[in-house]
Write a protein that holds these residues in place. Structure first.
Motif, PDB file in Angstrom:
ATOM      1  N   HIS A 269       0.648  -0.780   0.431  1.00 16.12           N
ATOM      2  CA  HIS A 269      -0.099   0.202   0.362  1.00 16.12           C
ATOM      3  C   HIS A 269       0.770   1.577  -0.687  1.00 16.12           C
ATOM      4  CE1 HIS A 269      -3.866  -1.597   0.688  1.00 16.12           C
ATOM      5  NE2 HIS A 269      -3.513  -2.816   1.741  1.00 16.12           N
ATOM      6  N   GLU A 270       0.274   2.213  -0.576  1.00 12.25           N
ATOM      7  CA  GLU A 270       1.480   3.325  -0.242  1.00 12.25           C
ATOM      8  C   GLU A 270      -0.157   4.877  -0.356  1.00 12.25           C
ATOM      9  OE1 GLU A 270       4.512   5.656  -3.139  1.00 12.25           O
ATOM     10  OE2 GLU A 270       3.641   4.189  -4.008  1.00 12.25           O
ATOM     11  N   TYR A 271       0.174   5.940   0.035  1.00  8.46           N
ATOM     12  CA  TYR A 271      -0.346   6.642   0.806  1.00  8.46           C
ATOM     13  C   TYR A 271       0.312   8.248   0.212  1.00  8.46           C
ATOM     14  CZ  TYR A 271      -1.655   2.954   3.929  1.00  8.46           C
ATOM     15  OH  TYR A 271      -1.669   1.671   3.986  1.00  8.46           O
ATOM     16  N   ILE A 272      -0.849   8.863  -0.576  1.00 13.33           N
ATOM     17  CA  ILE A 272      -0.097  10.236  -0.758  1.00 13.33           C
ATOM     18  C   ILE A 272      -0.732  10.911  -0.615  1.00 13.33           C
ATOM     19  CG2 ILE A 272       0.782  11.072  -3.246  1.00 13.33           C
ATOM     20  CD1 ILE A 272       1.384   8.366  -4.665  1.00 13.33           C
ATOM     21  N   ARG A 273      -0.261  12.590  -0.504  1.00 10.28           N
ATOM     22  CA  ARG A 273      -1.219  13.585  -0.132  1.00 10.28           C
ATOM     23  C   ARG A 273      -0.311  14.343  -0.461  1.00 10.28           C
ATOM     24  NH1 ARG A 273      -5.902  14.753   4.991  1.00 10.28           N
ATOM     25  NH2 ARG A 273      -5.955  16.977   3.360  1.00 10.28           N
ATOM     26  N   GLY A 274       0.451  14.437  -1.126  1.00  9.61           N
ATOM     27  CA  GLY A 274       1.401  16.215  -1.207  1.00  9.61           C
ATOM     28  C   GLY A 274       2.166  16.480   0.167  1.00  9.61           C
ATOM     29  N   LEU A 275       2.672  15.219   0.818  1.00  4.18           N
ATOM     30  CA  LEU A 275       3.045  15.416   1.956  1.00  4.18           C
ATOM     31  C   LEU A 275       4.359  16.588   2.520  1.00  4.18           C
ATOM     32  CD1 LEU A 275       1.659  12.819   4.160  1.00  4.18           C
ATOM     33  CD2 LEU A 275       0.435  14.975   3.738  1.00  4.18           C
ATOM     34  N   LYS A 288      -6.151  -0.774  12.778  1.00  8.99           N
ATOM     35  CA  LYS A 288      -6.636  -0.550  11.306  1.00  8.99           C
ATOM     36  C   LYS A 288      -5.949   0.773  11.208  1.00  8.99           C
ATOM     37  CE  LYS A 288     -10.534  -3.419  12.368  1.00  8.99           C
ATOM     38  NZ  LYS A 288     -12.063  -3.563  12.246  1.00  8.99           N
ATOM     39  N   GLN A 289      -6.089   1.904  11.708  1.00  2.08           N
ATOM     40  CA  GLN A 289      -6.006   2.786  11.068  1.00  2.08           C
ATOM     41  C   GLN A 289      -4.382   3.599  11.149  1.00  2.08           C
ATOM     42  OE1 GLN A 289      -8.541   2.756  13.058  1.00  2.08           O
ATOM     43  NE2 GLN A 289      -9.670   2.457  11.578  1.00  2.08           N
ATOM     44  N   PHE A 290      -3.746   4.650  10.677  1.00  2.00           N
ATOM     45  CA  PHE A 290      -2.306   5.114  11.577  1.00  2.00           C
ATOM     46  C   PHE A 290      -2.223   6.714  12.037  1.00  2.00           C
ATOM     47  CE2 PHE A 290      -1.035   4.774   6.904  1.00  2.00           C
ATOM     48  CZ  PHE A 290      -0.664   5.976   6.291  1.00  2.00           C
ATOM     49  N   ILE A 291      -1.991   7.238  12.341  1.00  2.00           N
ATOM     50  CA  ILE A 291      -1.095   8.553  12.279  1.00  2.00           C
ATOM     51  C   ILE A 291      -0.188   9.008  11.443  1.00  2.00           C
ATOM     52  CG2 ILE A 291      -1.389  10.789  13.476  1.00  2.00           C
ATOM     53  CD1 ILE A 291      -2.725   8.129  15.526  1.00  2.00           C
ATOM     54  N   SER A 292      -0.143  10.378  10.766  1.00  2.00           N
ATOM     55  CA  SER A 292       1.143  10.412  10.080  1.00  2.00           C
ATOM     56  C   SER A 292       1.420  11.960  10.477  1.00  2.00           C
ATOM     57  CB  SER A 292       1.148   9.831   8.583  1.00  2.00           C
ATOM     58  OG  SER A 292       0.113  11.586   7.913  1.00  2.00           O
ATOM     59  N   TRP A 309      -4.968   7.625   8.528  1.00  2.00           N
ATOM     60  CA  TRP A 309      -5.329   6.923   7.659  1.00  2.00           C
ATOM     61  C   TRP A 309      -5.952   5.953   7.598  1.00  2.00           C
ATOM     62  CZ3 TRP A 309      -2.826   9.203   3.184  1.00  2.00           C
ATOM     63  CH2 TRP A 309      -2.596  10.102   2.811  1.00  2.00           C
ATOM     64  N   ASP A 310      -6.910   6.053   6.499  1.00  2.00           N
ATOM     65  CA  ASP A 310      -7.581   4.047   6.359  1.00  2.00           C
ATOM     66  C   ASP A 310      -5.925   3.103   6.332  1.00  2.00           C
ATOM     67  OD1 ASP A 310      -9.340   1.702   5.327  1.00  2.00           O
ATOM     68  OD2 ASP A 310     -10.570   2.467   6.596  1.00  2.00           O
ATOM     69  N   ILE A 311      -5.406   2.309   6.249  1.00  2.00           N
ATOM     70  CA  ILE A 311      -4.639   1.141   6.030  1.00  2.00           C
ATOM     71  C   ILE A 311      -5.770   0.891   4.509  1.00  2.00           C
ATOM     72  CG2 ILE A 311      -3.388  -0.586   6.582  1.00  2.00           C
ATOM     73  CD1 ILE A 311      -3.174   0.092   9.430  1.00  2.00           C
ATOM     74  N   ARG A 313      -7.953   1.207   2.905  1.00  2.00           N
ATOM     75  CA  ARG A 313      -8.196   1.881   1.812  1.00  2.00           C
ATOM     76  C   ARG A 313      -7.431   3.496   1.488  1.00  2.00           C
ATOM     77  NH1 ARG A 313     -13.322   4.791   3.328  1.00  2.00           N
ATOM     78  NH2 ARG A 313     -12.884   5.217   5.170  1.00  2.00           N
ATOM     79  N   GLU A 314      -6.737   3.784   2.320  1.00  2.00           N
ATOM     80  CA  GLU A 314      -5.623   4.628   1.501  1.00  2.00           C
ATOM     81  C   GLU A 314      -5.557   6.109   1.253  1.00  2.00           C
ATOM     82  OE1 GLU A 314      -3.591   3.475  -2.000  1.00  2.00           O
ATOM     83  OE2 GLU A 314      -2.826   1.529  -1.489  1.00  2.00           O
ATOM     84  N   VAL A 315      -7.000   6.496   2.012  1.00  2.00           N
ATOM     85  CA  VAL A 315      -7.738   7.659   2.106  1.00  2.00           C
ATOM     86  C   VAL A 315      -7.201   7.777   3.589  1.00  2.00           C
ATOM     87  CG1 VAL A 315      -9.098   6.820  -0.186  1.00  2.00           C
ATOM     88  CG2 VAL A 315      -9.848   6.309   2.537  1.00  2.00           C
ATOM     89  N   PRO A 316      -6.914   9.683   3.948  1.00  2.00           N
ATOM     90  CA  PRO A 316      -7.078  10.065   4.978  1.00  2.00           C
ATOM     91  C   PRO A 316      -8.697  10.550   5.421  1.00  2.00           C
ATOM     92  CG  PRO A 316      -6.665  11.743   3.226  1.00  2.00           C
ATOM     93  CD  PRO A 316      -6.811  10.684   3.036  1.00  2.00           C
ATOM     94  N   LEU A 317      -8.489  10.178   6.571  1.00  2.00           N
ATOM     95  CA  LEU A 317      -9.774  10.565   7.693  1.00  2.00           C
ATOM     96  C   LEU A 317     -10.091  11.824   8.138  1.00  2.00           C
ATOM     97  CD1 LEU A 317     -10.344   6.698   8.672  1.00  2.00           C
ATOM     98  CD2 LEU A 317     -11.129   7.550   6.956  1.00  2.00           C
TER      99      LEU A 317
END
Length: 443
Positions: A269-275, A288-292, A309-311, A313-317
């Protein structure tokens, strides 16, 4: 004219008609390609074939700097061959190849530990343990790193062992209560500063990351590297999944967060949001979630500072969890209760709910310590009643989690105290490290 050209183009009398071609370096019998033994898997970790380490250029620099014997004629052939022939190099000693020099220094077993300490380490409480009052007495000073220590962590499966990672490219494993050699292992597999190291939940393995854009899984008992995961960014932080030890998160300098599977050796999985650069990651209790946490100073988007983040679905909650213009170098979730904390460069620790909508507690926070731009970390105690934080003034601050009041301050160093780690079995033992390269254990 042709006769003159042919006459000047011929070799000298003491040379053969054609100069020998230099052989490739890899075929030279003096330098066989380095091979690392392939161990048998003890757990579910697959083992990959280790790569050959390229020969350092400094081995050949001595030939060019060799002083010729006075009065001796050096022919054209010798001058030509001096740039191609590999000189004879003595057998490498400890100072010539630090990457492979005896990583095993002491014992990692429990045989050297006093009986009373060993009995306490083998007792694992099933409920919350009441935190005893720390005396603040220095029990052990562990000195090996030559530069700043970035992180320390107690082993969850072998609680007599402590791992540390530093800016001197090294990872150290300490047998803290050993009667003899406390430094048990010293690894130099990274060729740049090591940012983070984490113990595997599956035993005597550690996972490390650093400025060389690599993640390395190391067998501590055998002293070998079993897997090497490559990225295209500097890796700042790693974290194992709380329920699946074959999964871990990595966060890097380019704002990319990835979930790796050790068994498959690749990203799942990869989590992208222009961070901005990722500073820390932390799983929630259910996994099931993680905080960045990311550095937003360059992009000026404070809503991306702390994200849940939802692990799968790769989307921020979350949306605008922390809108203050401060970066947060450390994120920690409470071991039992549904909230997490974030170490802020505003010189306080903020409190957030880990349930939607993940709101900031505007009425409570932990103050008095100083961050001052250092990557200061914090950790909860075994029973969840205390929060311990480092500080740029060299002290350890111990807070009451419920009241957020300062219970105790321990002066540990003259330099910044970077990380603190409470022992997983003994609640009155705290390890800390500083920016000067020192590691201390207090009781």
């Amino acid at each position: 004219m042709d006769l003159l050209c042919n006459a000047y183009s011929t070799n000298s009398d003491d040379e053969p008609e054609s100069e020998p071609k230099s052989k490739p370096i890899s075929r030279n019998p003096l330098f066989p390609p380095s091979k690392r033994p392939r161990p048998r898997p003890e757990f579910s970790y697959p083992l990959t074939e280790p790569r050959s380490v390229p020969l350092p250029n400094q081995l050949y620099s001595s030939l060019h700097n060799e002083t010729p014997v006075a009065g001796r004629y050096i022919s054209k052939r010798e001058r030509a061959l001096s740039g191609s022939i590999v000189p004879t190099v003595p057998e490498p000693g400890p100072s010539q190849n630090p990457t492979v020099t005896k990583p095993v220094l002491g014992s990692i077993s429990e045989s050297d530990i006093p009986h009373d300490i060993l009995s306490s380490l083998r007792y694992r409480p099933k409920r919350r343990v009441q935190q005893s009052r720390l005396s603040g007495r220095l029990f052990a000073a562990l000195c090996c790193h030559t530069k700043a220590v970035n992180t320390i962590q107690w082993s969850p499966t072998h609680p007599h062992l402590l791992a540390s990672a530093g800016m001197d490219h090294s990872i150290c494993i300490w047998n803290v209560w050993s009667r003899h050699q406390k430094l048990a292992r010293a690894f130099s597999f990274h060729n740049a500063a090591v940012n983070d190291v984490k113990w595997s939940p599956q035993g005597l393995f550690v996972l490390s990351c650093g400025y060389d854009s690599s993640l390395r899984l190391i067998d501590v008992e055998k002293g070998i590297e079993t897997q090497n995961f490559k990225e295209e960014q500097v890796i700042r932080v790693i974290k194992f999944h709380p329920d699946n030890p074959n999964l871990f998160l990595s966060g890097g300098s380019k704002g990319s967060i990835r979930l790796w599977d050790i068994r498959r050796g690749k990203v799942v999985h990869e989590y992208i949001r222009g961070l901005g650069p990722i500073l820390d990651v932390e799983f929630t209790i259910n996994g099931k979630q993680f905080i960045s946490s990311s550095d937003v100073s360059g992009v000026n988007m404070s809503e991306n500072s702390v994200i849940v983040w939802d692990i799968s679905r790769e989307v921020p909650l979350s949306n605008q969890v922390y809108v203050e213009a401060y970066t947060c170098p450390c994120i920690r979730h409470h071991p039992f209760d549904p909230y997490f904390v974030a170490q802020s460069n505003g010189n306080y620790i903020a409190i957030f709910s880990s349930s939607p909508p993940f709101r900031l507690d505007k009425y409570r926070r932990y103050e008095n310590h100083v961050v001052s731009g250092f990557p200061i970390k914090c950790n909860f105690s075994l029973d969840g009643e205390k929060l311990v934080s480092g500080s740029s003034d060299g002290s350890i601050y111990i807070y009451n989690c419920r009241s957020t009041k300062l219970d105790r301050k321990i002066k540990a160093y003259e330099q910044s105290c970077i990380d603190v780690a409470i022992h997983p079995i003994l609640p009155d033992i705290i390890a800390s490290c500083n920016w000067h390269g020192d590691i201390s254990v207090f009781e």
